[in-house]
Design an enzyme around this catalytic site. Structure first.
Site, short mmCIF file in Angstrom:
data_model
loop_
_atom_site.label_atom_id
_atom_site.label_comp_id
_atom_site.label_asym_id
_atom_site.label_seq_id
_atom_site.Cartn_x
_atom_site.Cartn_y
_atom_site.Cartn_z
N GLN A 1 -21.11 17.36 -9.25
CA GLN A 1 -19.74 17.69 -10.28
C GLN A 1 -18.62 17.82 -10.25
OE1 GLN A 1 -22.00 19.71 -14.16
NE2 GLN A 1 -23.47 20.67 -12.31
N ASN A 2 -18.35 17.76 -8.77
CA ASN A 2 -17.03 18.90 -8.41
C ASN A 2 -16.38 17.52 -7.95
OD1 ASN A 2 -18.33 20.64 -8.67
ND2 ASN A 2 -18.66 21.09 -6.09
N ASP B 1 -13.74 18.02 -6.21
CA ASP B 1 -13.17 18.06 -4.45
C ASP B 1 -13.32 17.38 -3.45
OD1 ASP B 1 -15.75 18.62 -3.52
OD2 ASP B 1 -15.49 20.58 -4.46
N HIS C 1 -18.65 13.88 -12.71
CA HIS C 1 -16.99 14.21 -13.42
C HIS C 1 -15.87 13.63 -12.46
CE1 HIS C 1 -18.39 17.47 -15.46
NE2 HIS C 1 -19.30 16.15 -15.80
N CYS D 1 -4.31 5.23 -14.35
CA CYS D 1 -3.51 5.87 -16.29
C CYS D 1 -4.87 6.32 -16.65
CB CYS D 1 -2.54 5.08 -15.94
SG CYS D 1 -2.22 4.71 -18.40
N CYS E 1 2.53 5.67 -16.02
CA CYS E 1 2.24 4.53 -15.75
C CYS E 1 3.11 3.13 -15.23
CB CYS E 1 1.01 4.00 -16.97
SG CYS E 1 -0.05 2.56 -16.56
N CYS F 1 1.95 0.06 -17.79
CA CYS F 1 1.48 0.70 -19.13
C CYS F 1 3.39 1.08 -19.82
CB CYS F 1 -0.19 0.90 -20.23
SG CYS F 1 -0.11 2.56 -20.21
N GLY G 1 -25.34 25.53 -7.48
CA GLY G 1 -23.65 26.08 -7.60
C GLY G 1 -23.43 25.56 -8.86
N SER H 1 -23.44 26.14 -13.02
CA SER H 1 -23.41 26.76 -14.62
C SER H 1 -24.80 26.34 -15.15
CB SER H 1 -22.44 27.41 -15.15
OG SER H 1 -21.63 26.58 -15.91
P1 OAD Z 1 -19.30 26.92 -13.35
O1 OAD Z 1 -18.03 27.56 -13.11
O2 OAD Z 1 -19.62 26.17 -14.63
O3 OAD Z 1 -20.89 27.50 -12.15
C1 OAD Z 1 -20.37 27.94 -10.95
C2 OAD Z 1 -21.48 28.50 -11.11
O4 OAD Z 1 -21.90 28.72 -9.85
C3 OAD Z 1 -21.93 29.50 -11.77
O5 OAD Z 1 -23.51 29.84 -12.48
C4 OAD Z 1 -21.81 30.55 -10.29
O6 OAD Z 1 -22.89 31.49 -10.38
C5 OAD Z 1 -23.22 29.93 -9.20
N1 OAD Z 1 -21.23 30.84 -8.62
C6 OAD Z 1 -20.59 30.83 -8.40
N2 OAD Z 1 -20.37 31.32 -6.73
C7 OAD Z 1 -20.84 30.59 -5.75
C8 OAD Z 1 -21.56 30.94 -4.92
N3 OAD Z 1 -20.26 31.70 -3.88
N4 OAD Z 1 -22.72 30.44 -4.85
C9 OAD Z 1 -23.46 29.77 -5.10
N5 OAD Z 1 -23.63 29.68 -6.37
C10 OAD Z 1 -21.97 30.46 -6.84
O7 OAD Z 1 -18.75 25.43 -12.16
P2 OAD Z 1 -20.14 24.21 -13.09
O8 OAD Z 1 -20.93 24.42 -13.13
O9 OAD Z 1 -19.63 22.86 -12.13
O10 OAD Z 1 -16.53 19.38 -15.52
O11 OAD Z 1 -18.82 24.06 -14.14
C11 OAD Z 1 -19.60 22.13 -14.38
C12 OAD Z 1 -18.00 21.89 -15.18
O12 OAD Z 1 -17.34 22.49 -16.18
C13 OAD Z 1 -17.72 21.00 -14.13
O13 OAD Z 1 -17.45 20.14 -13.46
C14 OAD Z 1 -16.07 20.73 -14.81
C15 OAD Z 1 -15.85 22.37 -15.95
O14 OAD Z 1 -14.95 22.53 -16.66
C16 OAD Z 1 -14.94 19.25 -16.16
O15 OAD Z 1 -14.04 19.04 -15.63
C17 OAD Z 1 -14.91 18.94 -17.21
#
Ligand code: OAD
Length: 340
Positions: free
Chosen positions: A129-130, A132, A149, A157, A197, A200, A239, A241
């Site tokens: 989902q990252n 980066d 994502h 654009c 853009c 457009c 890593g 949620s």
């Molecule tokens: P979240 O910030 O929702 O969740 C990150 C998870 O990683 C949490 O459960 C933390 O406890 C855990 N965490 C943090 N630091 C850690 C570490 N050092 N080691 C292990 N675990 C750790 O991030 P995502 O689940 O990636 O989407 O979020 C999902 C989506 O929500 C993203 O892709 C983004 C966001 O809004 C969009 O922007 C569309």
């Protein structure tokens, strides 16, 4: 970080044994922002993450938009806001856009673990989902990586889809978008202005990432249809949620008997039906063998690779790693009994 307690569940041992004896052959990974945290990139939902540290008052937005972002910080990455005002997104993301272009952040042990799964011929697919780009800094073939994502590696654009050259986009971001994190940044303007853009002419150019309210890339649906459920013997979730769908829904597309292993700082997945207690549903004879390893991702990965006897296999990837992961790996290697 090394002293961080690692908590595991009993079913982990059966998963490790099955990887070792070859009965687990195809592994799908799903990662989120937590795997990049050791590299210095904050996640979204932890305390100190992007949402809790959002400061709408610094952003170029009207009062109503600022109030809405205070109430619901995810709005800053939502199409509903972006289509009427592009500045909050670009201002919040400015250092991330410029930093990834310079490869400011390096991979962690979690990224290297996915690489090891590939090296061992076990990786069916890696869903990240990252945005980066760290997953692409190693040698995992691009067709095995699904950027659920999107990615900061390209810009386009959002209105008409026309691509925008990345270098030019970064230059525009640097010179047209104010730096809310450092008001003394001499390269940044004091006020933000539009990036339009070339085709457009709408001011909708942004990294090719998915905003809330927009569709996921076609490759997500295509790869998921190919992989789930029958090409998977184990799903590893790291890593994340598991708060955002459809990515989080992948955990429920495996067969009942396919174990799901979570490596995460905090307990996640219970709402999605993951069951970390080693027990049997006696009535229908269905067994869920989910497991969790709780802790910092560098440490949970070290726990896994030690159990699998793969620790030394990480050494060739040390030069790709961020400083935290290098020192975590060195500490683990130093703890190995020395051979005579
Ligand atoms: P979240 O910030 O929702 O969740 C990150 C998870 O990683 C949490 O459960 C933390 O406890 C855990 N965490 C943090 N630091 C850690 C570490 N050092 N080691 C292990 N675990 C750790 O991030 P995502 O689940 O990636 O989407 O979020 C999902 C989506 O929500 C993203 O892709 C983004 C966001 O809004 C969009 O922007 C569309």
């Amino acid at each position: 970080m090394n002293s961080q307690a690692i908590v595991t569940t009993k079913s982990l041992q059966s998963i490790i044994a099955k990887i070792k004896d070859g009965s687990i052959k195809r592994i799908v990974t799903l990662t989120g922002a937590g795997v990049s945290v050791p590299s210095g990139i904050p996640d979204f939902r932890s305390p100190g993450g992007m949402y809790s540290s959002l400061r709408p008052e610094l952003l170029t937005a009207n009062e109503k938009q600022k109030r809405s972002m205070s109430a619901e910080p995810t709005l800053v990455v939502d199409w509903d806001l972006f289509r009427v005002n592009q500045f909050p997104y670009l201002e919040v993301r400015r250092p991330f856009i410029l930093g990834t272009a310079k490869q400011q952040w390096k991979v962690t042990l979690a990224h290297c673990f996915v690489q090891l799964l590939h090296d061992k011929g076990l990786l069916q697919r890696h869903y990240t989902q990252n945005i980066d780009g760290l997953d692409h800094q190693l040698n995992i073939p691009a067709e095995k990586i699904v950027n659920v994502h999107g990615s900061l590696a390209n810009a386009a654009c959002e209105a008409c889809g026309t691509e925008y050259p990345r270098e030019e986009f970064c230059f525009e971001v640097k010179t047209k978008i104010k730096n809310i994190y450092d008001e003394n940044d001499l390269e940044a303007p004091k006020e933000s202005s539009n990036i339009r853009c070339k085709k457009c002419h709408k001011p909708a150019v942004k990294p090719a990432t998915v905003l809330f309210g927009r569709n996921l890339p076609a490759t997500f649906h295509k790869s998921a249809a190919e992989d789930f459920p029958n090409q998977i013997d184990l799903m590893i979730v790291m890593g994340t949620s598991l708060a955002v769908f459809p990515a989080a829904g992948l955990v429920n597309r495996v067969y009942m008997e396919t174990p799901r292993l979570v490596l995460n700082l905090t307990m996640v997945g219970v709402d999605q039906g993951l069951d970390f207690g080693p027990f049997t549903y006696e009535e229908d004879d269905q067994v869920r063998n989910d497991a969790i390893v709780l802790g910092d991702s560098d440490q949970t990965v070290l726990h896994m690779v030690k159990e699998l006897n793969w620790l030394q296999d990480l050494i060739p990837y040390q030069s790709y790693m961020c400083p935290n992961s290098i020192s975590a790996l060195n500490d683990a290697l130093n703890e190995l009994p020395s051979s005579v």
